[in-house]
Write a protein that holds these residues in place. Structure first.
Motif, short mmCIF file in Angstrom:
data_model
loop_
_atom_site.label_atom_id
_atom_site.label_comp_id
_atom_site.label_asym_id
_atom_site.label_seq_id
_atom_site.Cartn_x
_atom_site.Cartn_y
_atom_site.Cartn_z
N MET A 151 0.64 -20.01 -12.62
CA MET A 151 -0.68 -18.85 -11.97
C MET A 151 -0.26 -17.53 -11.99
O MET A 151 0.92 -17.45 -11.26
CB MET A 151 -1.29 -19.91 -11.09
CG MET A 151 -2.88 -18.91 -10.60
SD MET A 151 -2.96 -19.42 -9.68
CE MET A 151 -4.70 -18.53 -8.76
N SER A 152 -0.95 -16.69 -13.05
CA SER A 152 -0.18 -15.22 -12.40
C SER A 152 -1.85 -14.03 -11.90
O SER A 152 -2.96 -15.53 -12.71
CB SER A 152 0.44 -14.76 -14.05
OG SER A 152 -1.29 -14.86 -15.05
N GLY A 153 -1.74 -13.31 -11.69
CA GLY A 153 -2.98 -12.84 -11.48
C GLY A 153 -1.80 -11.29 -10.60
O GLY A 153 -0.44 -11.49 -10.01
N VAL A 154 -2.90 -10.26 -10.00
CA VAL A 154 -2.32 -9.13 -9.75
C VAL A 154 -3.28 -9.37 -7.99
O VAL A 154 -3.94 -9.38 -7.92
CB VAL A 154 -2.85 -7.62 -9.85
CG1 VAL A 154 -2.11 -6.70 -9.02
CG2 VAL A 154 -1.98 -8.07 -10.72
N ARG A 155 -2.09 -9.83 -7.06
CA ARG A 155 -2.77 -9.34 -5.69
C ARG A 155 -2.62 -8.65 -4.23
O ARG A 155 -0.85 -7.89 -4.42
CB ARG A 155 -2.61 -10.52 -4.65
CG ARG A 155 -2.97 -10.68 -3.42
CD ARG A 155 -2.75 -12.17 -3.07
NE ARG A 155 -1.43 -12.51 -2.27
CZ ARG A 155 -0.38 -11.92 -1.26
NH1 ARG A 155 -1.84 -11.41 -0.18
NH2 ARG A 155 0.66 -12.23 -1.21
N GLU A 156 -3.39 -7.51 -3.69
CA GLU A 156 -3.10 -6.31 -2.72
C GLU A 156 -2.56 -7.17 -1.64
O GLU A 156 -4.10 -7.65 -1.61
CB GLU A 156 -4.28 -5.77 -3.08
CG GLU A 156 -5.03 -5.25 -4.35
CD GLU A 156 -3.42 -3.78 -4.45
OE1 GLU A 156 -3.34 -3.32 -3.61
OE2 GLU A 156 -3.36 -3.18 -5.58
N ALA A 157 -1.71 -6.71 -1.76
CA ALA A 157 -1.05 -7.15 0.11
C ALA A 157 -1.08 -6.79 0.91
O ALA A 157 -0.31 -6.74 2.60
CB ALA A 157 0.60 -7.74 -0.40
N GLY A 158 -1.64 -5.22 0.93
CA GLY A 158 -1.61 -4.33 2.14
C GLY A 158 -0.95 -3.38 1.78
O GLY A 158 -0.08 -2.29 1.60
N GLU A 159 -1.65 -1.87 3.05
CA GLU A 159 -1.04 -1.09 3.28
C GLU A 159 0.17 -0.48 4.24
O GLU A 159 0.05 -1.45 5.56
CB GLU A 159 -2.00 0.05 3.43
CG GLU A 159 -2.51 0.05 2.25
CD GLU A 159 -3.58 1.44 1.75
OE1 GLU A 159 -2.56 2.41 1.67
OE2 GLU A 159 -3.86 1.71 0.82
N HIS A 160 0.73 -0.13 4.15
CA HIS A 160 2.08 -0.15 4.83
C HIS A 160 2.48 1.43 5.75
O HIS A 160 2.05 2.40 4.72
CB HIS A 160 2.89 -1.42 4.93
CG HIS A 160 3.13 -2.40 4.39
ND1 HIS A 160 2.48 -3.34 4.90
CD2 HIS A 160 3.09 -2.91 3.16
CE1 HIS A 160 2.89 -4.67 4.75
NE2 HIS A 160 2.61 -4.17 3.28
N ASP A 161 3.55 1.44 6.44
CA ASP A 161 3.87 2.19 6.43
C ASP A 161 5.43 3.15 6.28
O ASP A 161 5.61 4.18 5.72
CB ASP A 161 4.50 2.59 8.66
CG ASP A 161 3.05 2.70 9.46
OD1 ASP A 161 2.07 3.14 9.16
OD2 ASP A 161 3.77 1.74 9.91
N PHE A 162 6.09 1.67 5.51
CA PHE A 162 6.40 1.90 5.00
C PHE A 162 7.42 0.69 4.13
O PHE A 162 6.71 -0.26 4.81
CB PHE A 162 8.13 2.30 5.04
CG PHE A 162 9.20 1.66 6.18
CD1 PHE A 162 9.46 0.41 5.43
CD2 PHE A 162 8.12 1.36 7.06
CE1 PHE A 162 10.65 -0.09 6.84
CE2 PHE A 162 9.36 -0.08 8.46
CZ PHE A 162 10.41 -0.39 7.69
N VAL A 163 8.08 0.07 2.61
CA VAL A 163 8.14 -0.63 2.19
C VAL A 163 9.48 -0.32 2.20
O VAL A 163 10.20 0.31 1.30
CB VAL A 163 7.36 -0.87 0.44
CG1 VAL A 163 7.58 -1.92 -0.29
CG2 VAL A 163 5.69 -0.78 0.95
N ALA A 164 10.78 -1.31 2.44
CA ALA A 164 11.59 -1.43 2.26
C ALA A 164 12.29 -2.78 1.50
O ALA A 164 11.93 -3.91 1.10
CB ALA A 164 12.30 -2.07 3.79
#
Length: 485
Positions: A1-14
């Motif tokens: 199964m494929s698709g694009v999911r918005e996982a949220g906003e953060h102060d930083f992504v490592a």
């Protein structure tokens, strides 16, 4: 199964989860005003699995864990791990500052499974900037895509195994030290084995193979281009070079001077522990009681060419001191030739936002940022050419994370040491005579095309392959940046 999911906003992504980004996750865990997410391609934390030799220790004290040098009261310290597992008193009675390598790995895995900010099984494919912030796309095992957004990025993708040019692309079963344990039985089944390199990993592998040489019936050779088997230097004034003030001094030097010092200082942190050197000699002595040991230790021999006929390697060497060529052959070949930093392919869309030096390397600012504004894209253990030998040192990981956190928040959460050394580096202000030399530009002019041409991202490199060990002077039991021999 494929698709694009918005996982949220953060102060930083490592991106990537080696010990350094794991330390950042632990130090930011209690902070309510700094929300980060850590994306790791692997399904679980794993630290140098190919070199998890039984009984091997790391060569930095337990204080150089993920958090203690920034926050001794943190619940994520190594001592806290020991206490919760009923091992604190045995560790105390053991009377050694140096944890077992397997124990350090277990400690990191314990921390990694308890922090809610960590997401395993996320392979970062692209990072773009949409004008308002960074958009990070990560692919999951089911093929779906997860999108995280943040105004800042922290790159902890580590370094990749490096081979000398005669072996790179040879299409032969060369075993890099990073993959030694899975290949050990196959190597021992052959009639001869050659180990290339002279760092800690090479020495550990040589000793491991040496212990089984009588039973295995193979010949074992150890070859290095170094003029001798250098021990790592542990003297205390030298250890002060892994300090904030030496890092600042080194960073302020002209790039050419930094590169020269980097070459000259290799023996300080890319050699072999003195105890291991002695153990190897004692083992050779013990084995020699029963007759000559079928082994050769060859120094000053540089690899100039190699071939593979399907059964054996032919190695063309050049003895540097006598200027004479020589040739040897071997059934098995282990290249303990270190690791190298590579620019991951997902940084291509951000090339214009990043500072590059004249050699196409990341131009890392003193606060560990590489973007032009020095406040958005931070790196972990990608700055040895700009910050010196403290870059891969586990003991300086908490310091660097303290600096990065302060840069992101605009305040000091964890006290940042500025001076810890007794000695002074450079010219003291009260002793200086005359005006200082004009500063050397840290990067080429904006119209210089070299940085763009020099950008060679490694499209095949995983987003989270870590060889950072770090070490004391890069002296974990395997050196992060062992000199290719």
């Amino acid at each position: 199964m494929s698709g694009v999911r918005e996982a949220g906003e953060h102060d930083f992504v490592a991106v990537g989860l080696g010990p350094f980004n794991l330390g950042l996750a632990a130090l930011t865990d209690p902070l309510d005003d700094l929300d980060g997410v850590f994306l790791e391609a692997r399904d679980a934390f794993s630290w140098h699995p190919g070199m998890m030799l039984e009984g091997a220790t790391i060569q930095v004290p337990f204080l150089a864990d993920l958090v203690t040098m920034a926050d001794p009261t943190s619940p994520w310290s190594f001592l806290s791990y020991l206490k919760q597992h009923g091992r604190l008193y045995p560790f105390y009675i053991r009377e050694s500052f140096y944890p077992l390598r397997a124990e350090y790995d277990a400690y990191c895995r314990w921390v990694s499974t308890r922090l809610p900010s960590i997401r395993f099984g996320r392979t970062v494919r692209s990072i773009t900037h949409d004008g308002g912030g960074y958009r990070v796309e990560a692919v999951l095992a089911d093929g779906s895509t997860e999108v995280h957004r943040a105004p800042r990025i922290v790159l902890g993708v580590g370094t990749q195994p490096s081979l000398p040019w005669p072996l790179d692309g040879l299409g032969a079963p060369v075993v890099h030290s990073a993959d030694y344990l899975p290949a050990r039985d196959r190597l021992r089944a052959g009639e001869s084995i050659t180990v290339l390199g002279s760092g800690q990993s090479a020495a550990e592998i040589y000793l491991d193979l040496l212990e089984g040489i009588r039973e295995g019936g193979y010949r074992l050779d150890w070859v290095t281009r170094s003029p001798r088997f250098f021990p790592m230097e542990y003297t205390k004034l030298t250890l002060e070079m892994t300090s904030p003030e030496y890092t600042s001094y080194f960073h302020a030097l002209p790039p050419a001077t930094r590169d020269r010092l980097g070459r000259e200082q290799r023996h300080l942190y890319k050699g072999i522990s003195g105890d291991l050197v002695d153990t190897i000699f004692d083992t050779l002595y013990r084995l020699s009681v029963d007759g000559p040991v079928p082994t050769r230790l060859l120094t000053g021999a540089e690899l100039r060419g190699a071939s593979w006929d399907g059964q054996r390697f032919a190695l063309d060497l050049h003895h540097l001191e006598t200027d004479q060529p020589l040739r040897t052959s071997t059934a098995g070949l282990v290249a303990a030739t270190g690791y190298a930093a590579r620019v991951p392919a997902f940084l291509i869309p951000l090339a214009d936002r990043i500072r590059w030096d004249a050699q196409g390397r990341l131009d890392v600012g003193r606060g560990y940022a590489v973007d032009h504004g020095q406040c958005e894209i931070f790196v972990q253990n990608a700055e040895e050419h700009t910050h010196g030998l403290s870059a891969p040192d586990l003991g300086m990981g908490a310091y660097r994370n303290s600096v990065i956190i302060a840069q992101m928040l605009g305040r000091e959460v964890y006290p940042i040491e500025e001076r810890i050394a007794f000695q002074e580096f450079g010219v003291p202000a009260d002793l200086a005579v005359g005006d200082p030399r004009p500063p050397v530009p840290a990067r080429p002019p904006a119209d210089d095309p070299r940085p763009r041409r020099a950008l060679r991202p490694d499209a095949s490199a995983p987003t989270s392959h870590h060889h950072a060990p770090g070490s004391h002077h890069n002296t974990l039991s395997l050196s992060n940046g062992e000199d290719p021999r």
